[in-house]
Scaffold this motif. Sequence first.
Motif, PDB file in Angstrom:
ATOM      1  N   GLY A 149       0.703  -1.328  -0.033  1.00  0.00           N
ATOM      2  CA  GLY A 149       0.083  -0.138  -0.049  1.00  0.00           C
ATOM      3  C   GLY A 149       0.700   1.126  -0.007  1.00  0.00           C
ATOM      4  N   ARG A 150       1.764   1.208   0.786  1.00  0.00           N
ATOM      5  CA  ARG A 150       2.609   2.437   0.606  1.00  0.00           C
ATOM      6  C   ARG A 150       3.321   2.755  -0.582  1.00  0.00           C
ATOM      7  NH1 ARG A 150       8.307   2.439   4.528  1.00  0.00           N
ATOM      8  NH2 ARG A 150       8.750   0.790   2.948  1.00  0.00           N
ATOM      9  N   GLU A 151       3.848   1.780  -1.293  1.00  0.00           N
ATOM     10  CA  GLU A 151       4.392   1.886  -2.649  1.00  0.00           C
ATOM     11  C   GLU A 151       3.339   2.320  -3.557  1.00  0.00           C
ATOM     12  OE1 GLU A 151       7.346  -0.076  -0.389  1.00  0.00           O
ATOM     13  OE2 GLU A 151       5.281  -0.722  -0.601  1.00  0.00           O
ATOM     14  N   TRP A 152       2.167   1.948  -3.307  1.00  0.00           N
ATOM     15  CA  TRP A 152       1.094   2.457  -4.364  1.00  0.00           C
ATOM     16  C   TRP A 152       0.517   3.691  -4.264  1.00  0.00           C
ATOM     17  CZ3 TRP A 152       0.564   0.078  -8.841  1.00  0.00           C
ATOM     18  CH2 TRP A 152       0.605  -1.257  -8.940  1.00  0.00           C
ATOM     19  N   ARG A 153       0.432   4.263  -2.782  1.00  0.00           N
ATOM     20  CA  ARG A 153       0.378   5.489  -2.548  1.00  0.00           C
ATOM     21  C   ARG A 153       1.178   6.568  -3.199  1.00  0.00           C
ATOM     22  NH1 ARG A 153      -1.657   3.048   2.279  1.00  0.00           N
ATOM     23  NH2 ARG A 153       0.555   3.735   3.125  1.00  0.00           N
ATOM     24  N   ALA A 154       2.671   6.077  -3.170  1.00  0.00           N
ATOM     25  CA  ALA A 154       3.571   6.949  -3.572  1.00  0.00           C
ATOM     26  C   ALA A 154       3.532   7.041  -5.212  1.00  0.00           C
ATOM     27  CB  ALA A 154       4.984   6.296  -3.045  1.00  0.00           C
ATOM     28  N   LEU A 155       3.259   5.783  -5.912  1.00  0.00           N
ATOM     29  CA  LEU A 155       3.045   5.863  -7.414  1.00  0.00           C
ATOM     30  C   LEU A 155       1.952   6.698  -7.571  1.00  0.00           C
ATOM     31  CD1 LEU A 155       3.764   2.031  -7.666  1.00  0.00           C
ATOM     32  CD2 LEU A 155       5.134   3.881  -8.840  1.00  0.00           C
ATOM     33  N   ALA A 156       0.927   6.657  -6.915  1.00  0.00           N
ATOM     34  CA  ALA A 156      -0.431   7.633  -7.195  1.00  0.00           C
ATOM     35  C   ALA A 156       0.058   8.968  -7.246  1.00  0.00           C
ATOM     36  CB  ALA A 156      -1.614   7.293  -6.199  1.00  0.00           C
ATOM     37  N   TRP A 157       0.776   9.498  -6.129  1.00  0.00           N
ATOM     38  CA  TRP A 157       1.244  10.886  -6.062  1.00  0.00           C
ATOM     39  C   TRP A 157       2.160  11.060  -7.406  1.00  0.00           C
ATOM     40  CZ3 TRP A 157      -1.085  14.632  -4.102  1.00  0.00           C
ATOM     41  CH2 TRP A 157      -1.616  14.498  -2.878  1.00  0.00           C
ATOM     42  N   LEU A 158       3.239  10.176  -7.708  1.00  0.00           N
ATOM     43  CA  LEU A 158       4.142  10.494  -8.825  1.00  0.00           C
ATOM     44  C   LEU A 158       3.169  10.527  -9.806  1.00  0.00           C
ATOM     45  CD1 LEU A 158       6.970   7.898  -7.845  1.00  0.00           C
ATOM     46  CD2 LEU A 158       7.235  10.240  -7.907  1.00  0.00           C
ATOM     47  N   SER A 159       2.605   9.668 -10.250  1.00  0.00           N
ATOM     48  CA  SER A 159       1.380   9.683 -11.284  1.00  0.00           C
ATOM     49  C   SER A 159       0.994  10.904 -11.696  1.00  0.00           C
ATOM     50  CB  SER A 159       0.373   8.553 -11.501  1.00  0.00           C
ATOM     51  OG  SER A 159       1.154   7.290 -11.405  1.00  0.00           O
TER      52      SER A 159
END
Length: 314
Positions: A68-78
């Motif tokens: 989940g932590r990585e997916w949240r970071a990926l969403a912000w990066l996107s």
Amino acid sequence: MTARQRTLLGVGNGAAAGALWGLVFLAPQLLADFSAMQLAASRYLVYGLIAALWLAPTWRRLRGRVHGREWRALAWLSLLGNIVYYLLLASAVQWAGGAATSLIVGLLPVVVTLVGARRAGAVPLARLLLPLGLCLAGVVLVGAQAVGQDAPGERATTIAGLLCAFGALASWTAYSLYNTLWLERRADLSGHDWSLLTGVATGALSLLMVVPAFLLAGQAHAPADWLRFWGVATAVALLASVVGNGFWNRASRLLPLTLAGQMIVFETVFALLYGFAWERRLPTGLELAAIGCLITGVLWCVRAHRGHGVAPHE
């Protein structure tokens, strides 16, 4: 691998990324009759689909390492580096022109260098003040020309475009810094895998733009126009978003943050070359002066980094 070898390989990857990223400045000119939201939505829908298909064979290996932590970071990066950035960039190109937009976004090395000046491997800021000043002078020159050559009734649109370009600069700066930190934090994931994961997250977020971009759009287009539209969107998604991002992630791991930021000059150079070729013209005197300031400033920064290696990540 020696520090010199890492630097040369990193610069090569940065140049390859810049050549492919330069295409994103050309797309709004090729598709000037479509809106910025349509350009962004289509590009990232295709990017997400390509990334998901490319990632599928290795998903079993990756799924236990991405939480989940990585997916949240990926969403912000996107949001920062893709959706918001490209909405602003496409608007800037259509309102202020490709040359002005690419040179303003080319100010990214200045901003990233200033932010990353205290990180490990960074060159002392005092050695970079003159070259960074040259980069800034280049942007001032092209901005003055963009506003000065318009008729009074068009200046408001041009100024809005320039503001969008600075907004794109801010968005991409935040992405660049945040992405580098996550690449360092998750050194066990390759740059290619991280790029594909970002693509999947971006594709999911782009679904939110489909209704306002296409279903609520008032302007109708011929079938041939839509074929051209999706052809350009697919080419940009594959070359710039998938392949270009992979090159950039590799460069980010090989170079110190302050030097990695300088690699954006290749995007600026290629964007200018593509734009002038499309417009079938040579640069004006002010544009040549601006380009000269930017390239000289960045090459000066690169020279200042000789001998400043960075600990390997992989």
